[in-house]
Write an enzyme that holds these catalytic residues in place. Structure first.
Site, mmCIF file in Angstrom:
data_model
loop_
_atom_site.group_PDB
_atom_site.id
_atom_site.type_symbol
_atom_site.label_atom_id
_atom_site.label_comp_id
_atom_site.label_asym_id
_atom_site.label_seq_id
_atom_site.Cartn_x
_atom_site.Cartn_y
_atom_site.Cartn_z
ATOM 1 N N HIS A 103 0.832 -1.198 0.000
ATOM 2 C CA HIS A 103 0.000 0.000 0.000
ATOM 3 C C HIS A 103 0.872 1.256 0.000
ATOM 4 O O HIS A 103 1.970 1.270 0.578
ATOM 5 C CB HIS A 103 -0.910 0.025 1.229
ATOM 6 C CG HIS A 103 -1.775 -1.179 1.362
ATOM 7 N ND1 HIS A 103 -2.634 -1.593 0.374
ATOM 8 C CD2 HIS A 103 -1.906 -2.080 2.369
ATOM 9 C CE1 HIS A 103 -3.268 -2.681 0.772
ATOM 10 N NE2 HIS A 103 -2.837 -2.998 1.973
ATOM 11 N N GLU A 120 -2.038 -0.071 8.114
ATOM 12 C CA GLU A 120 -3.054 -0.926 8.722
ATOM 13 C C GLU A 120 -2.434 -1.822 9.788
ATOM 14 O O GLU A 120 -1.219 -1.871 9.953
ATOM 15 C CB GLU A 120 -3.729 -1.790 7.647
ATOM 16 C CG GLU A 120 -2.771 -2.719 6.927
ATOM 17 C CD GLU A 120 -3.390 -3.385 5.704
ATOM 18 O OE1 GLU A 120 -4.569 -3.129 5.403
ATOM 19 O OE2 GLU A 120 -2.677 -4.175 5.046
ATOM 20 N N HIS A 178 3.107 -7.569 1.789
ATOM 21 C CA HIS A 178 2.413 -8.478 2.699
ATOM 22 C C HIS A 178 1.324 -9.254 1.984
ATOM 23 O O HIS A 178 0.902 -8.885 0.879
ATOM 24 C CB HIS A 178 1.795 -7.697 3.866
ATOM 25 C CG HIS A 178 0.745 -6.721 3.441
ATOM 26 N ND1 HIS A 178 1.058 -5.477 2.917
ATOM 27 C CD2 HIS A 178 -0.615 -6.783 3.435
ATOM 28 C CE1 HIS A 178 -0.048 -4.816 2.632
ATOM 29 N NE2 HIS A 178 -1.094 -5.601 2.923
ATOM 30 N N ARG A 198 -1.322 -4.726 -6.274
ATOM 31 C CA ARG A 198 -0.993 -6.154 -6.325
ATOM 32 C C ARG A 198 0.340 -6.344 -7.030
ATOM 33 O O ARG A 198 0.526 -5.891 -8.158
ATOM 34 C CB ARG A 198 -2.071 -6.946 -7.073
ATOM 35 C CG ARG A 198 -3.416 -6.982 -6.399
ATOM 36 C CD ARG A 198 -4.327 -8.018 -7.085
ATOM 37 N NE ARG A 198 -5.713 -7.765 -6.699
ATOM 38 C CZ ARG A 198 -6.591 -7.139 -7.473
ATOM 39 N NH1 ARG A 198 -6.231 -6.737 -8.689
ATOM 40 N NH2 ARG A 198 -7.820 -6.939 -7.055
#
Length: 323
Positions: A103, A120, A178, A198
Site C-alpha cells: 500500500h 493498517e 504483505h 498487487r
C-alpha cells in the site's frame, strides 16, 4: 440535539476470490458467494455503513459525520485530506491466499484523487494449524532484485513467510509487502483507504474468470526496501483490566483488553473510540443506556460519550486517534 451513544452498524460485505463463509461464526448474515471482507465501520465511496441502533438508526456514517461533526468524532476525527472518517474497520475471512500486495503512503503521487494512503494492522481472530502470512521482504532485497524476481517468476523467494496463531498481531505501515494466507480470520484497523497495489497473484483468475490486474510499477515505487517499521507481537500475555498496546502510528492507536467482570472506561474529547469484540460477550453501558455485545461486533463510541463501562467476559480491541 442527539445525545451521544455507541453506534452499531450494518456491515458492508465484499465478495473476493479468496473469501469464504467463516464470518458466519460471528452471527453475521452473509450474502451468497465467497465473502472475504466485512466492512464493519466505513465511510468510503466504495462502501458506507449504516447505523442499526438507537435514534440515528438508518443513517450512514457519512451523514452522521456531516450532521454531528467534531462534537461526536473529536477534534482529530476527520481526515485532513478528504474530510471523511479517518479509519476503516474490517473483518477478513481468508479462505484462500490473498495477492501479494503493498500500500502507498499519503504523499504518493499515483494515488487516486481524494484517496488516502494505507497503513493498517491485523489482529488474528482465528488461525488454522500451520497457517501463515507473508510479512515483508527478505533482508537485503532491493528494487532491482524484486523487479527481476517478478519478471522471472521467483518472487516468492524474496518474501518472508511467517507462521501465525490466534492472538497474534501485525502492524503493517504503508510500504510493507504483505499477504494474508489461507486459513486466517483477522480484524483489520486501517486508514480509510481502498487502494491496494498487487505485486503477484499466483496467476489465478478472478471472480469473472479473467486474470486480476497487477500493479507492478506502482508496487515497486511504494515498497519500503529499507524497512517500513513493521512490528509483530503475540498477545497471550495480555492481563485482565489492562490495555496492551498493539500498534501506535500517526493514524491510530490499537490496544487489546481482556474483560473479566466490570471495567470502567471513558472516551476523550480529542477522538472517537472504536471497540472490536474479538471473543466473548457482555454489555456496554453508558449514561442513559446499555447495549449487549457479542464476538465480531464493532462499536463507534463518540468522543463526547464520556464515561462508559464494559461488563462480561471476553477480549476487545480499542482504537482511537493519537492526540
Amino acid at each position: 440535539m442527539t445525545k451521544p451513544y455507541p453506534l452499531l452498524f450494518q456491515p458492508e460485505f465484499k465478495e473476493r476470490v479468496w473469501g469464504g463463509r467463516a464470518l458466519e461464526q460471528f452471527g453475521l448474515n452473509l450474502p451468497e458467494g465467497h465473502i472475504g471482507e466485512g466492512w464493519m465501520i466505513a465511510d468510503h465511496p466504495n462502501g458506507t455503513t449504516t447505523v442499526v441502533n438507537g435514534e440515528l438508526a438508518g443513517k450512514g456514517l457519512d451523514q452522521i459525520r456531516e450532521q454531528l461533526g467534531r462534537d461526536w468524532f473529536g477534534s482529530k476525527g476527520f481526515s485532513e485530506k478528504n474530510g471523511r472518517f479517518p479509519l476503516l474497520i474490517k473483518l477478513l475471512d481468508c479462505n484462500d491466499d490473498l495477492s501479494v500486495q503493498v500500500h502507498p503512503t499519503d504523499d504518493y503521487q499515483g494515488l487516486p484523487e481524494g484517496e488516502l494512503g494505507k497503513t493498517e494492522m491485523w489482529y488474528v481472530l482465528d488461525a488454522k494449524p500451520d497457517a501463515k502470512i507473508i510479512y515483508g521482504l527478505k533482508e537485503g532485497v532491493n528494487r532491482e532484485q524484486l523487479k527481476d524476481a517478478l519478471e522471472n517468476g521467483t518472487v516468492m523467494d524474496t518474501l518472508q513467510v511467517v507462521p501465525v496463531q490466534t492472538g497474534d498481531t501485525f502492524y503493517i505501515p504503508a510500504g510493507t509487502v504483505h499477504a494474508l494466507c489461507a486459513g486466517v480470520v483477522v480484524a483489520e484497523i486501517q486508514q480509510n483507504s481502498d487502494t491496494t497495489y498487487r505485486i503477484y497473484d499466483y496467476n489465478r483468475p478472478g471472480l469473472d474468470g479473467k486474470p486480476r490486474e497487477l500493479h507492478v510499477e506502482d508496487s515497486l515505487n511504494v515498497t519500503a526496501y529499507e524497512g517500513s517499521g513493521a512490528t509483530t507481537m503475540n498477545t497471550d500475555h495480555a492481563a485482565a483490566g489492562e490495555w496492551l498496546e498493539l500498534a501506535a502510528s500517526p493514524y491510530f492507536i490499537v490496544e487489546k483488553g481482556v474483560l473479566n467482570g466490570s471495567w470502567d472506561l471513558s472516551t476523550s474529547p480529542d477522538s472517537f473510540t472504536i471497540l472490536v469484540t474479538c471473543e466473548g460477550s457482555g454489555s456496554l453501558k453508558w449514561d442513559g443506556g446499555s447495549q449487549d455485545f457479542t464476538s465480531g461486533q464493532c462499536f463507534l463510541l463518540p468522543a463526547n460519550l464520556g464515561s462508559y463501562s464494559l461488563e462480561g467476559n471476553g477480549t476487545v480491541l480499542r482504537s482511537y486517534l493519537l492526540s
